[in-house]
Design an enzyme around this catalytic site. Structure first.
Site, PDB file in Angstrom:
ATOM      1  N   TRP A   1       0.808  -1.220   0.000  1.00 56.32           N
ATOM      2  CA  TRP A   1       0.000   0.000   0.000  1.00 56.32           C
ATOM      3  C   TRP A   1       0.847   1.280   0.000  1.00 56.32           C
ATOM      4  O   TRP A   1       0.295   2.359   0.138  1.00 56.32           O
ATOM      5  CB  TRP A   1      -0.924   0.000   1.229  1.00 56.32           C
ATOM      6  CG  TRP A   1      -1.827  -1.174   1.282  1.00 56.32           C
ATOM      7  CD1 TRP A   1      -3.083  -1.284   0.757  1.00 56.32           C
ATOM      8  CD2 TRP A   1      -1.542  -2.453   1.890  1.00 56.32           C
ATOM      9  NE1 TRP A   1      -3.604  -2.523   0.998  1.00 56.32           N
ATOM     10  CE2 TRP A   1      -2.679  -3.278   1.693  1.00 56.32           C
ATOM     11  CE3 TRP A   1      -0.449  -2.985   2.571  1.00 56.32           C
ATOM     12  CZ2 TRP A   1      -2.750  -4.584   2.153  1.00 56.32           C
ATOM     13  CZ3 TRP A   1      -0.516  -4.296   3.021  1.00 56.32           C
ATOM     14  CH2 TRP A   1      -1.651  -5.080   2.818  1.00 56.32           C
ATOM     15  N   ASP A   2       2.164   1.174  -0.101  1.00 57.99           N
ATOM     16  CA  ASP A   2       3.046   2.334   0.044  1.00 57.99           C
ATOM     17  C   ASP A   2       2.900   2.940   1.437  1.00 57.99           C
ATOM     18  O   ASP A   2       2.920   4.155   1.612  1.00 57.99           O
ATOM     19  CB  ASP A   2       2.754   3.379  -1.036  1.00 57.99           C
ATOM     20  CG  ASP A   2       3.789   4.494  -1.084  1.00 57.99           C
ATOM     21  OD1 ASP A   2       4.864   4.328  -0.486  1.00 57.99           O
ATOM     22  OD2 ASP A   2       3.521   5.540  -1.695  1.00 57.99           O
TER      23      ASP A   2
END
Length: 778
Positions: free
Chosen positions: A455-456
């Site tokens: 998801w960064d």
């Protein structure tokens, strides 16, 4: 004199225009309502749209039934809105205000349809006007989300003596952003005025890649040190803003324009007389570490090669702009320590995330931590490079001299949204807090906040090091780490073990066949910020139509709450990868034990695109849009989850300031932060100081006098809040927005306390500048 025929014509056209206005809302609501119902959403919009369309047609044909039909539909809407949103103010505004304006017009013009009902109709119109006026007035009133309950604790400040200098990005290496200064108080802060303004000459034009002014100046003695987005360093007089000297490293990197702060070191005795006894460390966009003399801005001749160290050495192939420095160098004793940012989502196999420590005097490499190869402790073997594509450390680091530990918030192995190409060591060090021995660079402990991060959700912020009560009359050496996902982890910084319990909870599983997913993720028992699970009822818009469109978009995406993994079907990520919390970190009010946290609440949509369907073109270096993710089976697309008007699709607030009582581990107060004055639908400035709470970016400053200063809002203000309650005590208008964090100092010459902020432009604003502004009491 108006003839009867002329009067009849005016009435006819007035009612036709009213009917058309109602249909202008009703027809799109009916069409969109069909689409929303078709994806399992609320039937209200379909029914209301159909009724409004029928009402508009009847009114246009001068049928009194049209007015009665609209009135009944509006009354039903009130009941539906209360059931759908409760008594929350902004959700009700979205559902009722536009329709109430139409209801007011229907009531006011009702006598044109039925003259005998004039009194009742105009009475109803008067009630609606009063309600709309009250709504308008209330919209401008600042209302806390969580109100302070009772007096704040009063603690003795353990920091020795008043502050003399501001020598690190966060004022100290522990990330406190706390200043022991008391000249500016809650009682007199309203008298703050600009004392001087300086211009750097460097204006960063935001292009979505990294062109921003995000600086926090340093102050030593009678000199203020500012670094510009082009990595130039400027020394200013603390009392006048007069320029003393300017250093230009001649950094040339396409796109990347950012300098958050400098490092500072003062030697007991300089190796060569008095040259560089006080030295500043600046990093550049083209990956150099430079030491300059704080007295005159000249490179320190004994450091590295004529004052600089090339950070690209031993890194292997580096494309311009793909390996850059984003955080201030950390000076830890006689070491200066740097990490580096690796470009997100462009390709596998990019440069590694090695962290290196250099001798502050000579620039010699003292140690290196290569997350991919523990055997490398300094330089890699001849002909080799540091391990490629390892987790990097792009955010600020913290240092505890007593424990001899340096704390690293690690990022994610690129690309962020596909993890099947990562190694076991990547998965071990990703998205964690890692404690290194400052003498050797060897890991002592780690705590992972996200497993197999897709998801960064990098650790984006400098850890806060602060001692908290242990419940037995003593204290615990704590580390607080805020995260993009809105969670807060409270750890023992000596051991890495959680002080506040952390539970592993099951999370949604993805559908990409090549991917390996973590079945659980860690959830902290500390208060979380902006992490509620969204529902269709949480969708928002300035009108019911754009609210409906957001509902349709929400229903069409996959969203299973926190940690919904990306897939080929569009998914919603909330909080998004911008935060939650970001690089501004936190500040601590040592007089109360409150930790001040600002956040942003912007969801993102994301989708993986099979390689065969990826559009041709160069790699994207921007934060949003198409990313190539070369080396994986997929590219990606992502963007902010906003309405057609550019407004976040979920209900306000979109940014807050929160005080967390670290001893009690609960929210002490929370207020929306920022107004819509300098932004608005379609990017048009509304010029209205409505305190809806806008996305924030940057850090806060706290003072011993109980003040919180913050400037990183979408509107152009430096604000002062009461740290005990969150109440706004003062705000000073800036010429453009700020992406920097304020700092403060006391002049050694005049004794005057200044609060300084750089203003180069708010994140999403086209207005740019090069201002350094100092505020003081008259």
């Amino acid at each position: 004199m108006v003839t009867n025929q002329r009067r009849a014509s005016i009435i006819t056209w007035t009612l036709r225009l009213l009917g058309a206005a109602i249909c202008l809302f009703g027809v799109p609501m009916a069409i969109g309502g069909v689409m929303l119902a078709g994806v399992g959403g609320s039937w209200y919009f379909l029914l209301m749209g159909a009724v409004m369309t029928a009402s508009g047609v009847l009114i246009a044909r001068r049928r009194v039934a049209g007015a009665w039909l609209y009135g009944a539909a509006f009354a039903a809407t009130i009941v539906w809105a209360l059931g759908d949103a409760g008594f929350a103010f902004w959700p009700l505004v979205s559902r009722l205000v536009a329709l109430a304006v139409l209801a007011t017009a229907v009531a006011a013009l009702y006598p044109l349809l039925a003259p005998r009902g004039r009194r009742v109709a105009w009475g109803g119109a008067a009630v609606l006007v009063a309600a709309l006026v009250a709504t308008g007035i209330y919209a401008f009133m600042p209302v806390p989300i969580v109100a302070a309950q009772g007096p704040a604790p009063r603690l003795a400040v353990t920091q020795k003596g008043p502050q003399e200098n501001w020598t690190a990005w966060a004022n100290d290496d522990r990330g406190t952003r706390f200043a022991r200064l008391t000249q500016i108080t809650k009682d007199n802060v309203s008298r703050l005025t600009p004392a001087w303004t300086a211009h750097t000459g460097d204006v960063a034009v935001s292009d979505g890649f990294g062109a921003e002014d995000q600086n926090t100046p340093l102050q030593v003695g009678d000199t203020l040190y500012v670094c510009t987005p082009f990595n130039r360093v400027i020394a200013l007089d603390v009392d006048s803003g007069r320029r003393k000297w300017r250093f230009d490293p001649n950094s040339t990197v396409p796109g990347w324009q950012r300098c958050r702060s400098l490092g500072y070191h003062q030697a007991a005795a300089a190796p060569s007389g008095e040259v560089c006894r006080q030295r500043l460390f600046v990093t550049t966009g083209d990956a150099r570490l430079i030491a300059i003399d704080a007295a005159d801005g000249r490179p320190c001749p004994g450091f590295g090669n004529n004052g600089q160290v090339d950070l690209k050495v031993d890194m292997g192939l580096i494309e311009p702009g793909y390996y850059t420095q984003t955080a201030a160098p950390l000076v830890a004793g006689d070491l200066v320590i740097v990490g580096g940012r690796i470009a997100d989502n462009v390709s596998t196999g990019l440069a590694g995330g090695v962290v290196r420590a250099y001798d502050v005097a000579s620039g010699d490499l003292r140690w290196a931590w290569d997350p991919g190869n523990p055997a490398i402790t300094r330089r890699p073997p001849p002909g080799q490079s540091y391990t490629r594509a390892t987790p990097n450390v792009w955010a600020g680091m913290a240092y505890d001299a007593t424990l001899g530990l340096v704390y690293l918030p690690t990022g994610n192995t690129t690309p962020d949204f596909f993890g099947a190409t990562r190694t076991a060591r990547d998965n071990m060090w990703n998205s964690s807090v890692v404690a290194l021995d400052v003498a050797t660079g060897r890991p002592r402990w780690r705590f992972q906040a996200v497993h197999r991060d897709l998801w960064d959700f990098d650790m984006p912020a400098q850890p806060l090091l602060y001692d908290i009560p242990d419940g037995r009359g003593g204290t615990l050496p704590a580390l607080v780490q805020v995260t993009k996902q809105g969670q807060i982890f409270l750890l023992n910084r000596a051991t890495g073990r959680p002080i506040a319990p952390v539970a592993e909870r099951r999370v949604p599983r993805g559908l990409i066949p090549e991917e390996v997913y973590s079945p659980t993720q860690p959830f902290s028992s500390m208060p979380s910020i902006g992490t509620e699970r969204l529902t269709e009822a949480d969708m928002w818009g300035a009108t019911p139509i754009d609210q409906m469109l957001c509902r349709i978009a929400f229903r069409r995406m996959r969203y299973d709450g926190a940690f919904t993994p990306p897939g080929v079907k569009r998914t919603l990520q909330f909080p998004g990868s911008l935060g939650g919390m970001n690089w501004g970190s936190v500040s601590i009010d040592m007089t109360t034990g409150y930790m001040l946290v600002n956040d942003m609440r912007i969801g993102l949509w994301n989708e993986l695109v099979p390689r065969a369907k990826m559009p041709a073109g160069p790699a994207s270096g921007t934060e949003m849009g198409v990313s190539t993710m070369t080396g994986t089976p997929y590219g990606s697309r992502r963007d902010r989850f906003v309405s057609v008007a550019g407004i976040p699709c979920q209900k306000p607030p979109y940014g807050t300031m929160t005080a967390i009582d670290l001893a009690a581990r609960k929210v002490a107060w929370q207020v929306p932060l920022g107004t819509v004055r300098d932004t608005g639908p379609f990017g048009i400035k509304m010029h209205l100081p409505i305190p809806i709470g806008m996305p924030t970016l940057g850090g806060a400053l706290t003072t011993e006098s109980g003040l919180v200063f913050f400037a990183g809002t979408q509107d152009y203000y430096l604000r002062a809040l009461d740290s005990a309650t969150g109440r706004e005590l003062w705000k000073g208008r800036l010429p453009v927005g700020s992406g920097g964090s304020p700092m403060t100092y006391r002049s050694p010459r005049t004794g005057k306390q200044y609060v300084v902020v750089t203003a180069g432009g708010a994140r999403q604003s086209p207005d740019r500048g090069d201002y350094v502004i100092a505020y003081a009491l008259p």
